[in-house]
Design a protein around this motif. Structure first.
Motif, PDB file in Angstrom:
ATOM      1  N   MET A 163       0.851  -1.177   0.000  1.00  0.00           N
ATOM      2  CA  MET A 163       0.000   0.000   0.000  1.00  0.00           C
ATOM      3  C   MET A 163       0.898   1.242   0.000  1.00  0.00           C
ATOM      4  SD  MET A 163      -3.065   1.121   2.682  1.00  0.00           S
ATOM      5  CE  MET A 163      -3.515  -0.552   2.956  1.00  0.00           C
ATOM      6  N   ASN A 164       0.607   2.189  -0.911  1.00  0.00           N
ATOM      7  CA  ASN A 164       1.443   3.392  -0.983  1.00  0.00           C
ATOM      8  C   ASN A 164       1.140   4.342   0.182  1.00  0.00           C
ATOM      9  OD1 ASN A 164      -0.676   5.296  -1.691  1.00  0.00           O
ATOM     10  ND2 ASN A 164      -0.639   4.474  -3.766  1.00  0.00           N
ATOM     11  N   ASP A 165       2.039   5.298   0.389  1.00  0.00           N
ATOM     12  CA  ASP A 165       1.918   6.223   1.527  1.00  0.00           C
ATOM     13  C   ASP A 165       0.651   7.076   1.457  1.00  0.00           C
ATOM     14  OD1 ASP A 165       4.265   5.272   2.600  1.00  0.00           O
ATOM     15  OD2 ASP A 165       5.501   6.887   1.775  1.00  0.00           O
ATOM     16  N   LEU A 166       0.308   7.509   0.256  1.00  0.00           N
ATOM     17  CA  LEU A 166      -0.890   8.344   0.106  1.00  0.00           C
ATOM     18  C   LEU A 166      -2.150   7.542   0.440  1.00  0.00           C
ATOM     19  CD1 LEU A 166      -2.173  11.003  -0.576  1.00  0.00           C
ATOM     20  CD2 LEU A 166      -1.971  10.437  -2.995  1.00  0.00           C
ATOM     21  N   LEU A 167      -2.216   6.310   0.004  1.00  0.00           N
ATOM     22  CA  LEU A 167      -3.366   5.474   0.330  1.00  0.00           C
ATOM     23  C   LEU A 167      -3.444   5.221   1.839  1.00  0.00           C
ATOM     24  CD1 LEU A 167      -5.826   3.925  -0.581  1.00  0.00           C
ATOM     25  CD2 LEU A 167      -4.347   1.964  -1.051  1.00  0.00           C
ATOM     26  N   LYS A 168      -2.301   5.031   2.479  1.00  0.00           N
ATOM     27  CA  LYS A 168      -2.282   4.874   3.940  1.00  0.00           C
ATOM     28  C   LYS A 168      -2.853   6.116   4.617  1.00  0.00           C
ATOM     29  CE  LYS A 168       1.671   1.775   4.253  1.00  0.00           C
ATOM     30  NZ  LYS A 168       3.083   1.688   4.592  1.00  0.00           N
ATOM     31  N   GLU A 169      -2.461   7.275   4.118  1.00  0.00           N
ATOM     32  CA  GLU A 169      -2.952   8.534   4.683  1.00  0.00           C
ATOM     33  C   GLU A 169      -4.469   8.671   4.486  1.00  0.00           C
ATOM     34  OE1 GLU A 169      -2.045  13.322   4.444  1.00  0.00           O
ATOM     35  OE2 GLU A 169      -0.757  11.941   3.328  1.00  0.00           O
ATOM     36  N   ILE A 170      -4.959   8.288   3.322  1.00  0.00           N
ATOM     37  CA  ILE A 170      -6.398   8.333   3.048  1.00  0.00           C
ATOM     38  C   ILE A 170      -7.136   7.412   4.016  1.00  0.00           C
ATOM     39  CG2 ILE A 170      -8.184   7.729   1.359  1.00  0.00           C
ATOM     40  CD1 ILE A 170      -6.121   8.626  -0.830  1.00  0.00           C
ATOM     41  N   LYS A 171      -6.627   6.202   4.189  1.00  0.00           N
ATOM     42  CA  LYS A 171      -7.266   5.229   5.084  1.00  0.00           C
ATOM     43  C   LYS A 171      -7.245   5.704   6.534  1.00  0.00           C
ATOM     44  CE  LYS A 171      -8.315   1.359   4.740  1.00  0.00           C
ATOM     45  NZ  LYS A 171      -9.671   0.877   4.914  1.00  0.00           N
ATOM     46  N   GLU A 172      -6.187   6.388   6.952  1.00  0.00           N
ATOM     47  CA  GLU A 172      -6.117   6.903   8.317  1.00  0.00           C
ATOM     48  C   GLU A 172      -7.133   8.034   8.524  1.00  0.00           C
ATOM     49  OE1 GLU A 172      -2.043   8.013   9.038  1.00  0.00           O
ATOM     50  OE2 GLU A 172      -1.370   5.918   8.930  1.00  0.00           O
ATOM     51  N   LYS A 173      -7.250   8.903   7.521  1.00  0.00           N
ATOM     52  CA  LYS A 173      -8.166  10.046   7.633  1.00  0.00           C
ATOM     53  C   LYS A 173      -9.627   9.611   7.499  1.00  0.00           C
ATOM     54  CE  LYS A 173      -8.725  14.799   6.144  1.00  0.00           C
ATOM     55  NZ  LYS A 173      -8.627  15.426   7.450  1.00  0.00           N
ATOM     56  N   PHE A 174      -9.873   8.601   6.666  1.00  0.00           N
ATOM     57  CA  PHE A 174     -11.234   8.119   6.402  1.00  0.00           C
ATOM     58  C   PHE A 174     -11.264   6.598   6.598  1.00  0.00           C
ATOM     59  CE2 PHE A 174     -10.380  11.759   3.611  1.00  0.00           C
ATOM     60  CZ  PHE A 174     -11.351  12.650   4.049  1.00  0.00           C
ATOM     61  N   PRO A 175     -11.271   6.136   7.833  1.00  0.00           N
ATOM     62  CA  PRO A 175     -11.198   4.690   8.090  1.00  0.00           C
ATOM     63  C   PRO A 175     -12.386   3.901   7.545  1.00  0.00           C
ATOM     64  CG  PRO A 175     -11.547   5.906  10.134  1.00  0.00           C
ATOM     65  CD  PRO A 175     -11.316   6.921   9.061  1.00  0.00           C
ATOM     66  N   GLU A 176     -13.504   4.573   7.293  1.00  0.00           N
ATOM     67  CA  GLU A 176     -14.687   3.882   6.783  1.00  0.00           C
ATOM     68  C   GLU A 176     -14.618   3.584   5.278  1.00  0.00           C
ATOM     69  OE1 GLU A 176     -15.437   8.284   6.323  1.00  0.00           O
ATOM     70  OE2 GLU A 176     -14.494   7.024   7.809  1.00  0.00           O
ATOM     71  N   ILE A 177     -13.632   4.133   4.590  1.00  0.00           N
ATOM     72  CA  ILE A 177     -13.496   3.925   3.145  1.00  0.00           C
ATOM     73  C   ILE A 177     -13.201   2.458   2.851  1.00  0.00           C
ATOM     74  CG2 ILE A 177     -11.781   4.255   1.308  1.00  0.00           C
ATOM     75  CD1 ILE A 177     -11.938   7.162   1.657  1.00  0.00           C
ATOM     76  N   GLU A 178     -13.905   1.938   1.840  1.00  0.00           N
ATOM     77  CA  GLU A 178     -13.596   0.607   1.325  1.00  0.00           C
ATOM     78  C   GLU A 178     -12.666   0.798   0.132  1.00  0.00           C
ATOM     79  OE1 GLU A 178     -17.030  -1.873   0.438  1.00  0.00           O
ATOM     80  OE2 GLU A 178     -18.184  -0.714   1.895  1.00  0.00           O
ATOM     81  N   VAL A 179     -11.530   0.103   0.142  1.00  0.00           N
ATOM     82  CA  VAL A 179     -10.536   0.258  -0.913  1.00  0.00           C
ATOM     83  C   VAL A 179     -10.480  -1.001  -1.762  1.00  0.00           C
ATOM     84  CG1 VAL A 179      -8.073   0.596  -1.412  1.00  0.00           C
ATOM     85  CG2 VAL A 179      -9.139   1.818   0.498  1.00  0.00           C
ATOM     86  N   TYR A 180     -10.480  -0.791  -3.064  1.00  0.00           N
ATOM     87  CA  TYR A 180     -10.278  -1.880  -4.014  1.00  0.00           C
ATOM     88  C   TYR A 180      -9.142  -1.462  -4.935  1.00  0.00           C
ATOM     89  CZ  TYR A 180     -10.951  -4.801  -8.131  1.00  0.00           C
ATOM     90  OH  TYR A 180     -10.740  -5.642  -9.190  1.00  0.00           O
ATOM     91  N   ILE A 181      -8.087  -2.261  -4.972  1.00  0.00           N
ATOM     92  CA  ILE A 181      -6.938  -1.953  -5.830  1.00  0.00           C
ATOM     93  C   ILE A 181      -7.077  -2.779  -7.107  1.00  0.00           C
ATOM     94  CG2 ILE A 181      -4.431  -1.953  -6.047  1.00  0.00           C
ATOM     95  CD1 ILE A 181      -4.336  -1.695  -2.957  1.00  0.00           C
ATOM     96  N   HIS A 182      -7.490  -2.105  -8.173  1.00  0.00           N
ATOM     97  CA  HIS A 182      -7.696  -2.764  -9.459  1.00  0.00           C
ATOM     98  C   HIS A 182      -6.351  -3.073 -10.110  1.00  0.00           C
ATOM     99  CE1 HIS A 182      -9.715  -3.824 -13.158  1.00  0.00           C
ATOM    100  NE2 HIS A 182      -8.958  -2.974 -13.813  1.00  0.00           N
ATOM    101  N   GLN A 183      -5.463  -2.098 -10.057  1.00  0.00           N
ATOM    102  CA  GLN A 183      -4.078  -2.199 -10.525  1.00  0.00           C
ATOM    103  C   GLN A 183      -3.271  -1.273  -9.630  1.00  0.00           C
ATOM    104  OE1 GLN A 183      -4.054  -0.947 -14.608  1.00  0.00           O
ATOM    105  NE2 GLN A 183      -5.169  -2.729 -15.336  1.00  0.00           N
ATOM    106  N   PRO A 184      -1.956  -1.397  -9.642  1.00  0.00           N
ATOM    107  CA  PRO A 184      -1.164  -0.539  -8.744  1.00  0.00           C
ATOM    108  C   PRO A 184      -1.448   0.964  -8.888  1.00  0.00           C
ATOM    109  CG  PRO A 184       0.223  -2.252  -9.672  1.00  0.00           C
ATOM    110  CD  PRO A 184      -1.115  -2.356 -10.368  1.00  0.00           C
TER     111      PRO A 184
END
Length: 143
Positions: free
Chosen positions: A1-22
């Motif tokens: 998981m990239n740093d920006l995605l980690k930051e997004i997940k920390e700020k918005f823990p309710e977000i569901e993430v799907y990684i289609h491609q890197p």
């Protein structure tokens, strides 16, 4: 998981993430969070709204906000689903001007009201087109 995605997940823990491609990520949120998430991605992280997509699905009207993080070429697509019987969501045109015309198109073709948009008027249909008929709705019947 990239740093920006980690930051997004920390700020918005309710977000569901799907990684289609890197470099192609989908972030599913509730419609109530769209302004907060759009502000964060655009204003705080410098992402560009490339376009938006509206689709009438079995689950409701799906709106996809395609944000590009140009330094890495990564797209973060924010997905919301709104009910057909109350198709309303807050506008993000006050956050990014790029959404102004696209919101108008989605309003005109799918009947989604972007609450707070200052200029919801037709772009594509004729002046005499019935305002209660939405050509991209699954239940649309030709006149």
């Amino acid at each position: 998981m990239n740093d920006l995605l980690k930051e997004i997940k920390e700020k918005f823990p309710e977000i569901e993430v799907y990684i289609h491609q890197p470099r192609r990520l989908y972030l599913k949120i509730s419609k109530e969070k769209i302004k907060e998430v759009a502000y964060f991605l655009h204003k705080e992280k410098g992402m560009r709204l490339s376009t938006m997509t509206g689709i009438d699905t079995r689950d409701g009207i799906e709106i996809l906000y395609h944000f590009s993080y140009d330094p890495t070429g990564t797209y973060y697509t924010v997905k919301i689903i709104i009910p057909r019987d109350n198709p309303q969501v807050d506008t993000i045109s006050d956050i990014t001007k790029a959404s102004e015309w696209i919101e108008r198109e989605i309003w005109e073709l799918l009947g989604v009201e972007f609450v707070g948009h200052k200029n919801l008027k037709p772009l594509l249909t004729s002046e005499d087109w019935p305002r209660d008929k939405f050509p991209l709705r699954r239940d649309y019947e030709e006149l």
